[in-house]
Scaffold this active site. Structure first.
Site, PDB file in Angstrom:
ATOM      1  N   SER A 143       0.753  -1.141  -0.123  1.00  0.00           N
ATOM      2  CA  SER A 143       0.027   0.035   0.158  1.00  0.00           C
ATOM      3  C   SER A 143       0.993   1.079  -0.011  1.00  0.00           C
ATOM      4  O   SER A 143       1.778   1.382  -1.063  1.00  0.00           O
ATOM      5  CB  SER A 143      -1.057   0.047   1.082  1.00  0.00           C
ATOM      6  OG  SER A 143      -2.124   1.126   1.020  1.00  0.00           O
ATOM      7  N   HIS A 185      -3.861  -0.790  -4.706  1.00  0.00           N
ATOM      8  CA  HIS A 185      -5.115  -0.851  -4.409  1.00  0.00           C
ATOM      9  C   HIS A 185      -5.890  -0.623  -5.950  1.00  0.00           C
ATOM     10  O   HIS A 185      -7.065  -0.008  -6.003  1.00  0.00           O
ATOM     11  CB  HIS A 185      -6.169   0.013  -3.580  1.00  0.00           C
ATOM     12  CG  HIS A 185      -5.271  -0.127  -2.134  1.00  0.00           C
ATOM     13  ND1 HIS A 185      -5.445  -1.139  -1.404  1.00  0.00           N
ATOM     14  CD2 HIS A 185      -4.394   0.679  -1.539  1.00  0.00           C
ATOM     15  CE1 HIS A 185      -4.936  -1.025  -0.127  1.00  0.00           C
ATOM     16  NE2 HIS A 185      -4.127   0.226  -0.384  1.00  0.00           N
ATOM     17  N   GLU A 212      -4.945  -5.283  -5.263  1.00  0.00           N
ATOM     18  CA  GLU A 212      -4.695  -6.026  -4.122  1.00  0.00           C
ATOM     19  C   GLU A 212      -4.357  -7.297  -3.926  1.00  0.00           C
ATOM     20  O   GLU A 212      -4.648  -8.289  -4.762  1.00  0.00           O
ATOM     21  CB  GLU A 212      -6.082  -5.484  -3.439  1.00  0.00           C
ATOM     22  CG  GLU A 212      -6.263  -4.061  -2.906  1.00  0.00           C
ATOM     23  CD  GLU A 212      -7.409  -3.876  -2.055  1.00  0.00           C
ATOM     24  OE1 GLU A 212      -8.349  -4.946  -1.886  1.00  0.00           O
ATOM     25  OE2 GLU A 212      -7.810  -2.757  -1.757  1.00  0.00           O
TER      26      GLU A 212
END
Length: 299
Positions: A143, A185, A212
């Site tokens: 992330s 993402h 993801e």
């Protein structure tokens, strides 16, 4: 360099294949845990020294507890959190030593701007580069930890529906990937237009969107591989023609000649000419080489 400040000798080790693991976020921590298993394997297995950086997180203690448990369940005995919280801590000689002794360093998610505020132009920043480039440490980020891997990172930006001017703002990242900007993402948050908005202003860079529970694994100068359950999207604006200089802020952008490549999980792409499949487009190797090429040691 930072290693000159160490008070203890570094552990001797044979040279290793340094790998970057750029993870799109929300990697599986409960079931097969394929990505985290691979990180442990690339770091040296159960005997590896695994270190975590949680400085990007708003809840670093909870993040640390979660990953510590996972890595211990995967058989790693030596799992520790690096004492990096802010700029002052990033100057500590003990932190530099801990970074340089690591076999694998994992950077958690959170706020990439917060992480870079702690690391930018510090001895810890230099030590991360030495650990990777010189000592062959496996470096992973998920992330926000993925966003900081590139030299130019997306610091802010909502998920716009269509490419538009000034939809994103960029800042300086860690610089392990020098010719691309990373977004995470990717499919789940529909970030293609956001990434293209960034590239309209930076056509010298590739765009890399990572889904993801998916990781882009980069073996320096040798190969890239996609693991997990999603895909990696590569946007190449090299041949793009755009009117970005003619439109106002927030207006839609015309982008012509942009090329897009989808790399699904389970695929490995070698830079060895002898291994290149016949179906590859002629310029795909050049695109992938820009991702795999070794950047400079930052100091």
């Amino acid at each position: 360099m930072a290693s000159g400040l160490l008070s203890q000798p570094l552990r001797a080790q044979a040279p290793r294949q340094a790998r970057l693991m750029v993870i799109g976020g929300a990697e599986d921590r409960l079931q097969d845990r394929l990505i985290l298993r691979k990180f442990v394997d690339y770091s040296g297995g159960s005997g590896a020294r695994i270190r975590l950086i949680t400085a990007a997180s708003a809840e670093p203690d909870g993040v640390w507890d979660s990953y510590r448990k996972v890595f211990q369940e995967l058989g790693v005995a030596d799992v520790q959190r690096l004492a990096l919280t802010d700029q002052d801590s990033a100057h500590a000689p003990e932190l530099q030593q801990d970074i340089l002794q690591a076999d694998g360093i994992f950077i958690s998610g959170g706020d990439q701007g917060k992480l870079m505020q702690a690391l930018w132009e510090t001895p810890a920043y230099t030590s991360l580069h030495e650990a990777f480039h010189v000592r062959g440490c496996c470096l992973a980020g998920t992330s926000a930890g993925a966003a900081v891997m590139s030299r130019h990172m997306i610091a802010q930006g909502v998920s716009v529906l269509r490419p538009s001017k000034d939809a994103t703002a960029t800042d300086m990242g860690l610089g392990f990937i020098t010719q691309a900007v990373v977004d995470q993402h990717f499919s789940e948050r529909r970030r293609l237009a956001r990434l293209m908005s960034t590239l309209a202003l930076r056509p010298d860079l590739l765009g890399v969107g990572i889904d993801e529970d998916t990781a882009l694994v980069i073996e320096r100068n040798q190969a890239i591989e996609v693991i997990g359950r999603g895909s990696v999207t590569i946007v190449d604006p090299t041949r793009m023609r755009s009117n970005v200089d003619e439109v106002e802020a927030a207006e839609q952008i015309e982008m012509l000649g942009v090329e897009l490549h989808m790399l699904p999980a389970g695929r490995r792409y070698s830079m060895d000419t002898a291994d290149i499949p016949a179906h590859w487009p002629g310029h795909l190797k050049k695109v992938l080489m820009r991702l795999a090429m070794q950047g400079p040691i930052r100091g």
